[in-house]
Design an enzyme around this catalytic site. Structure first.
Site, PDB file in Angstrom:
ATOM      1  N   CYS A 133      32.011  38.821  35.428  1.00  0.00           N
ATOM      2  CA  CYS A 133      33.257  39.576  35.510  1.00  0.00           C
ATOM      3  C   CYS A 133      33.242  40.530  36.703  1.00  0.00           C
ATOM      4  O   CYS A 133      32.625  41.597  36.644  1.00  0.00           O
ATOM      5  CB  CYS A 133      33.465  40.351  34.209  1.00  0.00           C
ATOM      6  N   CYS A 136      34.748  43.971  36.094  1.00  0.00           N
ATOM      7  CA  CYS A 136      33.909  44.857  35.267  1.00  0.00           C
ATOM      8  C   CYS A 136      32.753  45.418  36.089  1.00  0.00           C
ATOM      9  O   CYS A 136      32.410  46.590  35.966  1.00  0.00           O
ATOM     10  CB  CYS A 136      33.303  44.107  34.074  1.00  0.00           C
ATOM     11  N   ASP A 137      32.122  44.583  36.906  1.00  0.00           N
ATOM     12  CA  ASP A 137      30.831  44.948  37.502  1.00  0.00           C
ATOM     13  C   ASP A 137      30.833  45.096  39.020  1.00  0.00           C
ATOM     14  O   ASP A 137      29.826  45.517  39.595  1.00  0.00           O
ATOM     15  CB  ASP A 137      29.775  43.893  37.115  1.00  0.00           C
TER      16      ASP A 137
END
Ligand code: NAP
Length: 328
Positions: A133, A136-137
């Site tokens: 992701c 997300c990261d």
């Protein structure tokens, strides 16, 4: 007992909820504890959902869908389904909290899960440089060198997004042409931070505690080389999330839930399916929303047929007709 329980809170689940709620069926949506909102929660700009000419952020779109469903009376629970008893006339859904909910019908719209490469290092270094992701990261990879694995729209989207943070992004693809749409390809090709590594399979991800590199094998001559980098984003597609119904519903050879023609009817009466979990081909937010609509209308017909709800919005012959056209 409820009229309908909807499992899943992506575009299919929430669109089904909007239609079912507007039909006064008071749907219960099981939205999941950590993955509520589905795949679009991990997406940035959604530029191809009609009605948003300037684009919309994935999480904003999902929040709007949820609000729309709740406005008409849908109830949303943030819990996970751990067991299903769906073969009889009463569908029982057991949640992680231990609560059991019952309904006459069920709409299964659980979407799909990230596909894994299945190599050494991937599992061990997951969360330590291996990610599925970018939104997300990505933030953790400021001024770092990273790789995105895959050649589809997801890989192009992630690679382009990750150039906001990373100093260099390799895209590693097993063939010499991309599967991604032209517009996404062109955007990635035009980005000076992205370098393509063609005809290469990732065969190992290395690093003690965190990722320090990966090994690619040429699909042309079998030669191997190690590339030093700090992060690997795997974007090689998704598999339909069917683990709760493997032994309960008929599946297709593609692993999706079998549905009857263009309807959402599964192999069990009163159980309907929609979204990516039935779709091996298109898998777009807007097509998922469309099949969510179909599922809610099919539920209305079913409930009317068993004498539990009023007349549905659409003539039953219309849907039967569609199924026949599809089978022809
Ligand atoms: P996808 O279209 O199935 O592409 C998967 C890619 O990963 C392919 O290039 C495939 O290679 C590669 N791949 C698959 N298994 C692999 C493996 N084991 N090892 C190495 N590579 C592997 O999946 P996706 O990109 O996630 O897209 C899914 C759907 O969502 C598509 O319909 C796409 O259009 C849509 N989507 C749309 C947008 C958007 O419009 N903004 C964004 C993201 C996704 P091959 O090409 O060799 O098969």
């Amino acid at each position: 007992m409820r009229h309908v329980i909807i499992i899943g809170s992506g575009p299919a689940g929430y669109t089904a909820a909007i239609y079912a709620a507007r039909a006064n069926l008071e749907p219960l949506v099981i939205a999941s504890s950590v993955e509520a909102g589905g795949e679009l929660m991990n997406t940035t700009d959604v530029e191809n959902f009609p009605g948003f000419p300037e684009g919309i952020q994935g999480p904003d779109l999902m929040t709007k869908m949820q609000e729309q469903a709740e406005r008409f009376g849908a109830e949303v629970l943030y819990d996970d389904v751990v067991d299903l008893d769906i073969s009889g006339p009463v569908k029982r859904v057991t949640l992680g909290s231990g609560t059991v909910h019952e309904a006459t019908t069920l709409i299964y719209a659980t979407g799909s899960a990230h596909r894994k490469i299945g190599i050494e290092g991937e599992e061990r270094l997951s969360g330590r440089g291996v990610s599925y992701c970018a939104t997300c990261d990505g933030f953790f990879f400021r001024e770092r060198t990273i790789a995105v694995v895959g050649g589809g729209d997801s890989a192009m989207e992630e690679a382009t997004f990750l150039t906001k943070f990373a100093s260099k992004v390799y895209v590693i693809h097993r063939r010499d042409e991309l599967r991604a749409s032209k517009i996404m390809q062109e955007r990635a090709f035009a980005n000076p931070k992205i370098e393509f590594i063609w005809n290469s399979a990732v065969v190992d991800i290395v690093g003690e505690d965190v990722v320090s590199g990966l090994v690619v094998r040429s699909t042309v001559d079998g030669s191997e080389r190690e590339i030093a980098l700090d992060g690997v984003f795997v974007a090689i597609g998704n598999d339909p999330r069917t683990h709760l119904v493997h032994d309960k519903l008929e599946l297709t050879s593609a692993g999706t839930i079998w549905v009857d023609g263009r309807s959402s009817r599964t192999s069990l009466p009163g159980v309907f399916a929609a979204g990516d979990v039935i779709d091996p081909t298109y898998r777009q937010a807007v097509t998922a929303a469309g099949t969510g609509t179909v599922a809610a209308l099919d539920v209305e017909h079913f409930l009317a047929a068993v004498g539990e709800a009023g007349a549905p919005d659409v003539d039953a012959d219309q849907i039967e007709g569609l199924a026949e056209v599809d089978a022809a």
